[in-house]
Design an enzyme around this catalytic site. Sequence first.
Site, mmCIF file in Angstrom:
data_model
loop_
_atom_site.group_PDB
_atom_site.id
_atom_site.type_symbol
_atom_site.label_atom_id
_atom_site.label_comp_id
_atom_site.label_asym_id
_atom_site.label_seq_id
_atom_site.Cartn_x
_atom_site.Cartn_y
_atom_site.Cartn_z
ATOM 1 N N HIS A 99 0.853 -1.195 0.000
ATOM 2 C CA HIS A 99 0.000 0.000 0.000
ATOM 3 C C HIS A 99 0.884 1.238 0.000
ATOM 4 O O HIS A 99 1.672 1.446 0.919
ATOM 5 C CB HIS A 99 -0.885 0.042 1.251
ATOM 6 N N TYR A 133 -8.676 5.217 8.078
ATOM 7 C CA TYR A 133 -8.761 5.591 9.496
ATOM 8 C C TYR A 133 -9.829 6.672 9.600
ATOM 9 O O TYR A 133 -9.722 7.696 8.921
ATOM 10 C CB TYR A 133 -7.443 6.187 9.983
ATOM 11 N N PRO A 174 -2.557 -0.061 19.124
ATOM 12 C CA PRO A 174 -2.404 -0.542 17.743
ATOM 13 C C PRO A 174 -2.640 0.512 16.665
ATOM 14 O O PRO A 174 -2.387 0.247 15.488
ATOM 15 C CB PRO A 174 -3.446 -1.666 17.639
ATOM 16 N N LYS A 187 2.558 -0.372 15.071
ATOM 17 C CA LYS A 187 3.999 -0.409 15.331
ATOM 18 C C LYS A 187 4.482 -1.648 16.098
ATOM 19 O O LYS A 187 5.683 -1.951 16.089
ATOM 20 C CB LYS A 187 4.417 0.839 16.137
ATOM 21 N N TYR A 201 4.711 6.352 9.719
ATOM 22 C CA TYR A 201 3.855 5.186 9.457
ATOM 23 C C TYR A 201 4.611 4.115 8.669
ATOM 24 O O TYR A 201 4.520 2.926 8.986
ATOM 25 C CB TYR A 201 2.587 5.623 8.706
HETATM 26 C C1 LIG Z 1 -5.579 -7.133 18.046
HETATM 27 C C2 LIG Z 1 -4.163 -6.703 17.814
HETATM 28 C C3 LIG Z 1 -3.844 -6.004 16.665
HETATM 29 C C4 LIG Z 1 -2.534 -5.611 16.411
HETATM 30 N N1 LIG Z 1 -2.250 -4.923 15.266
HETATM 31 C C5 LIG Z 1 -0.970 -4.596 14.980
HETATM 32 C C6 LIG Z 1 -0.609 -3.997 13.727
HETATM 33 O O1 LIG Z 1 -1.449 -3.720 12.847
HETATM 34 N N2 LIG Z 1 0.700 -3.733 13.475
HETATM 35 C C7 LIG Z 1 1.673 -4.030 14.410
HETATM 36 O O2 LIG Z 1 2.865 -3.776 14.124
HETATM 37 N N3 LIG Z 1 1.370 -4.601 15.612
HETATM 38 C C8 LIG Z 1 0.074 -4.900 15.911
HETATM 39 N N4 LIG Z 1 -0.220 -5.537 17.097
HETATM 40 C C9 LIG Z 1 0.842 -5.829 18.041
HETATM 41 C C10 LIG Z 1 1.620 -7.095 17.668
HETATM 42 O O3 LIG Z 1 0.743 -8.169 17.471
HETATM 43 C C11 LIG Z 1 2.631 -7.423 18.761
HETATM 44 O O4 LIG Z 1 3.395 -6.270 19.005
HETATM 45 C C12 LIG Z 1 3.541 -8.590 18.365
HETATM 46 O O5 LIG Z 1 2.830 -9.800 18.474
HETATM 47 C C13 LIG Z 1 4.774 -8.639 19.258
HETATM 48 O O6 LIG Z 1 5.515 -9.801 18.996
HETATM 49 P P1 LIG Z 1 6.316 -10.518 20.160
HETATM 50 O O7 LIG Z 1 6.976 -11.698 19.522
HETATM 51 O O8 LIG Z 1 7.132 -9.542 20.882
HETATM 52 O O9 LIG Z 1 5.218 -10.986 21.207
HETATM 53 P P2 LIG Z 1 4.057 -12.060 21.043
HETATM 54 O O10 LIG Z 1 3.534 -12.086 19.659
HETATM 55 O O11 LIG Z 1 3.111 -11.803 22.170
HETATM 56 O O12 LIG Z 1 4.805 -13.431 21.268
HETATM 57 C C14 LIG Z 1 5.209 -13.875 22.552
HETATM 58 C C15 LIG Z 1 5.208 -15.391 22.565
HETATM 59 O O13 LIG Z 1 5.665 -15.852 23.840
HETATM 60 C C16 LIG Z 1 4.818 -16.887 24.278
HETATM 61 N N5 LIG Z 1 4.894 -16.974 25.740
HETATM 62 C C17 LIG Z 1 4.272 -16.200 26.650
HETATM 63 N N6 LIG Z 1 4.578 -16.605 27.904
HETATM 64 C C18 LIG Z 1 5.434 -17.659 27.756
HETATM 65 C C19 LIG Z 1 6.095 -18.507 28.688
HETATM 66 N N7 LIG Z 1 5.936 -18.361 30.020
HETATM 67 N N8 LIG Z 1 6.891 -19.483 28.219
HETATM 68 C C20 LIG Z 1 7.053 -19.651 26.876
HETATM 69 N N9 LIG Z 1 6.440 -18.876 25.945
HETATM 70 C C21 LIG Z 1 5.640 -17.889 26.390
HETATM 71 C C22 LIG Z 1 3.448 -16.506 23.753
HETATM 72 O O14 LIG Z 1 2.558 -17.617 23.672
HETATM 73 C C23 LIG Z 1 3.805 -15.955 22.369
HETATM 74 O O15 LIG Z 1 3.818 -16.956 21.377
HETATM 75 C C24 LIG Z 1 -1.518 -5.935 17.368
HETATM 76 C C25 LIG Z 1 -1.836 -6.636 18.534
HETATM 77 C C26 LIG Z 1 -3.134 -7.025 18.765
HETATM 78 C C27 LIG Z 1 -3.445 -7.802 20.036
#
Ligand SMILES: Cc1cc2nc3c(=O)[nH]c(=O)nc-3n(C[C@H](O)[C@H](O)[C@H](O)COP(=O)(O)OP(=O)(O)OC[C@H]3O[C@@H](n4cnc5c(N)ncnc54)[C@H](O)[C@@H]3O)c2cc1C
Length: 392
Positions: A73, A202, A294, A298, A386
């Site tokens: 996009h 948006y 969200p 980011k 963005y």
């Molecule tokens: C509804 C929604 C919409 C979003 N939209 C956007 C968007 O449009 N753009 C964007 O950039 N971000 C968006 N985000 C944010 C984005 O999804 C997160 O920032 C991203 O998932 C971060 O990745 P991460 O690997 O740090 O954490 P997570 O994806 O949370 O991964 C952490 C992992 O650790 C595991 N875990 C937890 N505790 C333990 C434990 N004790 N032992 C072992 N494993 C464990 C979990 O199961 C998970 O698999 C959105 C979030 C939500 C909820």
Amino acid sequence: MTRTQVGIVGAGPAGLMLGHLLHLRGIDSVIVEDRTKEHVIERVRAGVLEQGSVDLMNEVGVGDRLRAEGMRHDGIFIAFEGQRHRIDMAHLTGGRAITIYGQNEVVKDLIAAREASGRPLHFEAADVRVHDLASDQPRLTFQHAGTGYEVRCDFIAGCDGFHGICRPSIPAGHLRIYEREYPFAWLGILANAPPSSPELVYSLHDRGFALFSMRSHDVTRLYLQCDPDEDIAAWPDERIWKELRTRLATRDGWAPVEGEITQKGVTPMRSFVAEPMHYGRLYLAGDAAHIVPPTGAKGLNLAMADVWRLARAFGEFFETGQRGPLDGYSRQGLRRTWRAQRFSWWMTSMLHHAADENAFDHKRQIAELEYLVSSEAAMTSLAENYVGVPLA
Ligand SMILES: Cc1cc2nc3c(=O)[nH]c(=O)nc-3n(C[C@H](O)[C@H](O)[C@H](O)COP(=O)(O)OP(=O)(O)OC[C@H]3O[C@@H](n4cnc5c(N)ncnc54)[C@H](O)[C@@H]3O)c2cc1C
């Protein structure tokens, strides 16, 4: 007892990408995840990839499906008072853009790469704990398929998200927490409906924020501002579509195409930063260290930027013994994090109604939106944040 160079807690985007980047540098890691593989793949979350995240996926050899199925996009729409205004982000940023590609697809590609590498990835690990973080040999312990495991590590990467165990394992008093809860949440749906706009919309309406987004050529993703304690059971499908039509439809006749709703849920809005992003030999990355609302899209992209930097720092340490990049990891990560926090807060406050707002606040919001869509300087500021700053 086994040994690895980096023990990684969590197989979300941060943990999986870190494992892949370390593998490419010939560095051993063990990834432990407490959920099932299916749960991790099917969890619907982010869908907007910054240019830097797209470039990273391509550079490290996991971009084949992204190139084939991702939807580039070049712009976004900002809608208010019944009109849509397009911001041409690519034009304003020298050709940078965002790509729509679901987080679950990113995770699927990274799991496939991990499995192809033959390096350990344990799903459904129970009782995951980290120990001796201030020593030179921290340990990771967990239960898997009825057996207890103990892994001695050179470093541990806490990639276990906001509710994980790594950040709470840091002794009290070492971290400083910065936090803000917003007085609203997002009610989000996935619908089997082709996108009715080629780019995201948006919208600020008198009844609150709404966002038209998509996941593919057949699936749309839409959000409505709601109360933080909203009961999803009070939102039958017809009520959701009616509210989306009201908040999104514009005077040019545009409205979202409707279809079968396949998933719905309420997401709270929070800003959170833990400083510093390490303790001893534990390094935090992604949502384990910071959460953004969200609105700025980011979260996933910050997670990718953290592990890109962390993998380089681990690489430098193992290849040359230099600790400089590891010592600078938190400082550099926090600079990017706070830039994203500011942008996400700004987008959120410009596009939502808070319960304590009055008519003055509403007029100020409209003035801000009018300025945004009429000033090339203001549009450029939105666009460059963005699409994201390059990884550094
Ligand atoms: C509804 C929604 C919409 C979003 N939209 C956007 C968007 O449009 N753009 C964007 O950039 N971000 C968006 N985000 C944010 C984005 O999804 C997160 O920032 C991203 O998932 C971060 O990745 P991460 O690997 O740090 O954490 P997570 O994806 O949370 O991964 C952490 C992992 O650790 C595991 N875990 C937890 N505790 C333990 C434990 N004790 N032992 C072992 N494993 C464990 C979990 O199961 C998970 O698999 C959105 C979030 C939500 C909820």
